[in-house]
Design a protein around this motif. Structure first.
Motif, PDB file in Angstrom:
ATOM      1  N   ASN A  57      -7.705 113.283  39.733  1.00 11.85           N
ATOM      2  CA  ASN A  57      -7.901 114.020  40.864  1.00 11.85           C
ATOM      3  C   ASN A  57      -8.085 112.639  42.026  1.00 11.85           C
ATOM      4  N   ASN A  58      -9.664 111.634  41.442  1.00 13.12           N
ATOM      5  CA  ASN A  58     -10.214 110.669  42.313  1.00 13.12           C
ATOM      6  C   ASN A  58      -8.560 109.385  42.003  1.00 13.12           C
ATOM      7  N   LEU A  59      -8.275 109.543  40.825  1.00 13.04           N
ATOM      8  CA  LEU A  59      -7.287 108.466  40.856  1.00 13.04           C
ATOM      9  C   LEU A  59      -5.740 108.684  41.587  1.00 13.04           C
ATOM     10  N   LYS A  60      -5.501 109.787  41.920  1.00 17.27           N
ATOM     11  CA  LYS A  60      -4.123 110.243  42.885  1.00 17.27           C
ATOM     12  C   LYS A  60      -4.701 110.251  44.625  1.00 17.27           C
ATOM     13  N   LYS A  61      -6.032 110.352  44.582  1.00 19.12           N
ATOM     14  CA  LYS A  61      -6.826 109.855  46.462  1.00 19.12           C
ATOM     15  C   LYS A  61      -6.209 108.298  46.234  1.00 19.12           C
ATOM     16  N   ARG A  62      -6.946 107.739  45.150  1.00 24.32           N
ATOM     17  CA  ARG A  62      -6.947 106.695  45.844  1.00 24.32           C
ATOM     18  C   ARG A  62      -4.728 106.146  45.814  1.00 24.32           C
ATOM     19  N   LEU A  63      -4.331 106.861  45.132  1.00 24.16           N
ATOM     20  CA  LEU A  63      -2.991 107.131  45.318  1.00 24.16           C
ATOM     21  C   LEU A  63      -2.733 106.821  47.221  1.00 24.16           C
ATOM     22  N   TRP A  64      -3.195 107.764  47.244  1.00 23.58           N
ATOM     23  CA  TRP A  64      -2.589 107.803  48.868  1.00 23.58           C
ATOM     24  C   TRP A  64      -3.399 107.159  49.608  1.00 23.58           C
ATOM     25  N   GLY A  65      -4.209 106.584  49.266  1.00 27.96           N
ATOM     26  CA  GLY A  65      -5.114 105.489  49.921  1.00 27.96           C
ATOM     27  C   GLY A  65      -4.367 104.319  50.109  1.00 27.96           C
ATOM     28  N   LEU A  66      -3.757 104.024  49.050  1.00 26.15           N
ATOM     29  CA  LEU A  66      -2.822 103.027  49.251  1.00 26.15           C
ATOM     30  C   LEU A  66      -1.462 102.843  49.214  1.00 26.15           C
ATOM     31  N   GLN A  67      -0.877 104.593  49.580  1.00 31.75           N
ATOM     32  CA  GLN A  67      -0.238 104.256  50.413  1.00 31.75           C
ATOM     33  C   GLN A  67       0.833 103.473  51.016  1.00 31.75           C
ATOM     34  N   GLU A  68       0.392 102.261  51.778  1.00 33.21           N
ATOM     35  CA  GLU A  68       1.407 102.199  52.567  1.00 33.21           C
ATOM     36  C   GLU A  68       1.679 100.632  51.965  1.00 33.21           C
ATOM     37  N   SER A  69       0.699  99.950  51.320  1.00 31.39           N
ATOM     38  CA  SER A  69       0.817  98.960  50.148  1.00 31.39           C
ATOM     39  C   SER A  69       1.921  99.129  48.933  1.00 31.39           C
ATOM     40  N   LEU A  70       1.957 100.360  49.041  1.00 25.58           N
ATOM     41  CA  LEU A  70       2.628 100.647  47.434  1.00 25.58           C
ATOM     42  C   LEU A  70       4.099 100.974  47.736  1.00 25.58           C
ATOM     43  N   LEU A  71       4.553 101.409  49.271  1.00 26.22           N
ATOM     44  CA  LEU A  71       5.725 101.445  49.661  1.00 26.22           C
ATOM     45  C   LEU A  71       6.222 100.586  49.782  1.00 26.22           C
ATOM     46  N   LYS A  72       5.896  98.840  50.121  1.00 23.10           N
ATOM     47  CA  LYS A  72       6.348  98.406  50.546  1.00 23.10           C
ATOM     48  C   LYS A  72       6.745  97.819  49.047  1.00 23.10           C
ATOM     49  N   THR A  73       6.299  97.706  48.262  1.00 28.61           N
ATOM     50  CA  THR A  73       7.455  97.606  47.104  1.00 28.61           C
ATOM     51  C   THR A  73       7.515  98.410  46.203  1.00 28.61           C
ATOM     52  N   ALA A  74       7.769 100.094  47.259  1.00 30.21           N
ATOM     53  CA  ALA A  74       8.966 100.749  46.610  1.00 30.21           C
ATOM     54  C   ALA A  74       9.616 100.151  46.615  1.00 30.21           C
ATOM     55  N   SER A  75      10.766 100.794  45.288  1.00 29.45           N
ATOM     56  CA  SER A  75      12.454 100.086  45.735  1.00 29.45           C
ATOM     57  C   SER A  75      13.141 101.456  45.879  1.00 29.45           C
ATOM     58  N   ASN A  76      14.206 101.060  46.122  1.00 33.67           N
ATOM     59  CA  ASN A  76      15.241 102.645  45.963  1.00 33.67           C
ATOM     60  C   ASN A  76      15.830 103.413  44.678  1.00 33.67           C
ATOM     61  N   GLY A  77      15.428 104.582  44.111  1.00 36.93           N
ATOM     62  CA  GLY A  77      15.304 104.936  42.654  1.00 36.93           C
ATOM     63  C   GLY A  77      13.510 105.494  42.528  1.00 36.93           C
ATOM     64  N   ASP A  78      12.834 105.299  43.321  1.00 38.67           N
ATOM     65  CA  ASP A  78      11.587 104.952  42.841  1.00 38.67           C
ATOM     66  C   ASP A  78      11.322 106.814  43.114  1.00 38.67           C
ATOM     67  N   PRO A  79       9.930 107.118  42.540  1.00 36.51           N
ATOM     68  CA  PRO A  79       9.360 108.898  42.756  1.00 36.51           C
ATOM     69  C   PRO A  79       8.627 108.407  43.821  1.00 36.51           C
ATOM     70  N   ILE A  80       8.889 109.532  44.446  1.00 36.18           N
ATOM     71  CA  ILE A  80       8.458 109.852  45.798  1.00 36.18           C
ATOM     72  C   ILE A  80       8.099 111.099  46.400  1.00 36.18           C
ATOM     73  N   CYS A  81       6.602 111.734  46.516  1.00 38.21           N
ATOM     74  CA  CYS A  81       5.975 113.041  46.676  1.00 38.21           C
ATOM     75  C   CYS A  81       5.653 112.928  48.255  1.00 38.21           C
ATOM     76  N   SER A  82       5.574 114.428  48.735  1.00 35.53           N
ATOM     77  CA  SER A  82       4.744 114.069  49.828  1.00 35.53           C
ATOM     78  C   SER A  82       2.952 115.382  50.207  1.00 35.53           C
ATOM     79  N   TYR A  83       2.755 114.748  50.991  1.00 38.52           N
ATOM     80  CA  TYR A  83       1.413 115.720  50.823  1.00 38.52           C
ATOM     81  C   TYR A  83       1.628 116.720  51.331  1.00 38.52           C
TER      82      TYR A  83
END
Length: 357
Positions: A257-283
């Motif tokens: 849960n701590n790791l995945k909270k950080r993923l949500w906190g890095l949401q903006e930077s992660l989506l900038k580098t994301a490409s078509n076909g990459d997995p995505i989840c809704s809150y």
């Protein structure tokens, strides 16, 4: 016994079978009981031993009068239905009579008999005459039986209560056969003529049986206790292992849960580098899908699944303990429904994630 005698006897029984009143019948039966009681001293030790010397009731047809009028004798530890106990002899009720003053009522006690003037037998060949005639013919057998029982009684008074009970068990087991009135005294004589040492031998043999039986019961109880203890220890072992895994899973869940909270906190930077076909989840709704296209603050997502039975934020630090595997450390499971939707969403509503569908 000749044929003429049988015929005469049958006629006598037929004529006199139901002539006695209930009061007279009771008096006659009491007279026979008292006479039988005079042949012994009450046999209190034999009575207290629990032995039952059962003999069939006084019911027979005329042509059996001088043969086996009393059926058979059986020794046991219980009263046998249809028999009388010689050690606790009560003759009343042997006639199976009915009161016929109004509608037929079974008579089983002397009190009931005094309220009735006319009686009939359930069996035409059973009567007070039969009982008296049978008693007269077998009185010597009664005397012999009670004589031998009295001799046995005189030996048993030398034993204590526990020894008497052990002897009684041996006596019952030895006399399992059926005996006629003429046979039984001779069988009893084998016991009554025996010296006290023979009584003690029987007591010791039965005592050994009791000891072996009790030892077997004790062994069975010990085995059962050992089995239950083994099960208890196994349950404790399993419970300890379960608790150990549970505590370890709690630690794992905390890290996940701590790791995945950080993923949500890095949401903006992660989506900038994301490409078509990459997995995505809704809150919200905990949806799982793949990026199809990007356009400014929006993403086009092909949704393929939606987590069931869990609150929002499942993939971003909100995973509950119940989702963790109960058998494998670090693994988690969840149920989801399959969907197939293509929608545009705001980037702030989703983030990069990982899942297996």
């Amino acid at each position: 016994m000749n044929k003429k005698r049988i015929t005469t006897l049958f006629i006598a029984i037929a004529l006199t079978g139901c002539a006695s009143s209930p009061e007279n019948t009771a008096q006659e039966l009491n007279h026979i009981e008292n006479k039988l009681a005079s042949y012994h001293n009450g046999l209190p030790v034999l009575k207290a031993s629990g032995i039952k010397i059962n003999f069939r009731r006084f019911a027979y047809s005329p042509n059996m009068l001088f043969d086996k009028a009393f059926g058979d004798i059986r020794v046991s530890g219980n009263n046998i239905h249809g028999y009388k106990d010689m050690l606790n002899l009560k003759l009343w009720g042997m006639l199976y009579t009915k009161c016929t003053t109004t509608k037929p009522i079974d008579i089983t006690t002397l009190e009931e008999a005094t309220k009735c003037n006319i009686t009939t037998s359930k069996f035409s060949y059973v009567s007070l005459y039969d009982i008296k005639e049978a008693f007269d013919n077998y009185e010597e057998n009664f005397k012999s039986i009670y004589f031998e029982l009295s001799k046995i009684e005189s030996m048993l008074i030398k034993l204590n209560k526990e020894q008497v009970k052990l002897w009684a068990k041996s006596f019952q087991d030895t006399l399992k056969s059926r005996y006629t009135f003429s046979e039984f005294p001779a069988v009893l004589k084998e016991f009554s003529d025996a010296p006290i040492q023979d009584y003690l031998v029987r007591v010791n043999i039965e005592n050994e049986k009791v000891i072996k039986h009790n030892a077997l019961i004790m062994k069975q109880k010990e085995l059962e206790i050992a089995r239950k203890e083994a099960l208890r220890l196994e349950r404790i072992k399993n419970e300890n292992a379960k608790n150990k895994l549970l505590n370890a899973q709690k630690e794992q869940l905390k890290e996940i849960n701590n790791l995945k909270k950080r993923l949500w906190g890095l949401q903006e930077s992660l989506l900038k580098t994301a490409s078509n076909g990459d997995p995505i989840c809704s809150y919200k709704k905990n949806r799982m899908g793949f990026i199809e296209a990007k356009s400014g603050d929006n993403l086009k997502v092909l949704w393929k699944g939606e987590v069931l039975y869990h609150s929002s934020g499942f993939f971003f630090g909100g995973m509950p303990l119940k989702a963790m595997s109960k058998t494998k450390l670090g693994e988690y499971n969840f149920e989801y429904k399959i969907i197939d939707e293509l929608t545009w969403v705001k980037k702030k509503e989703v983030s990069s994630c990982s899942f297996d569908l």
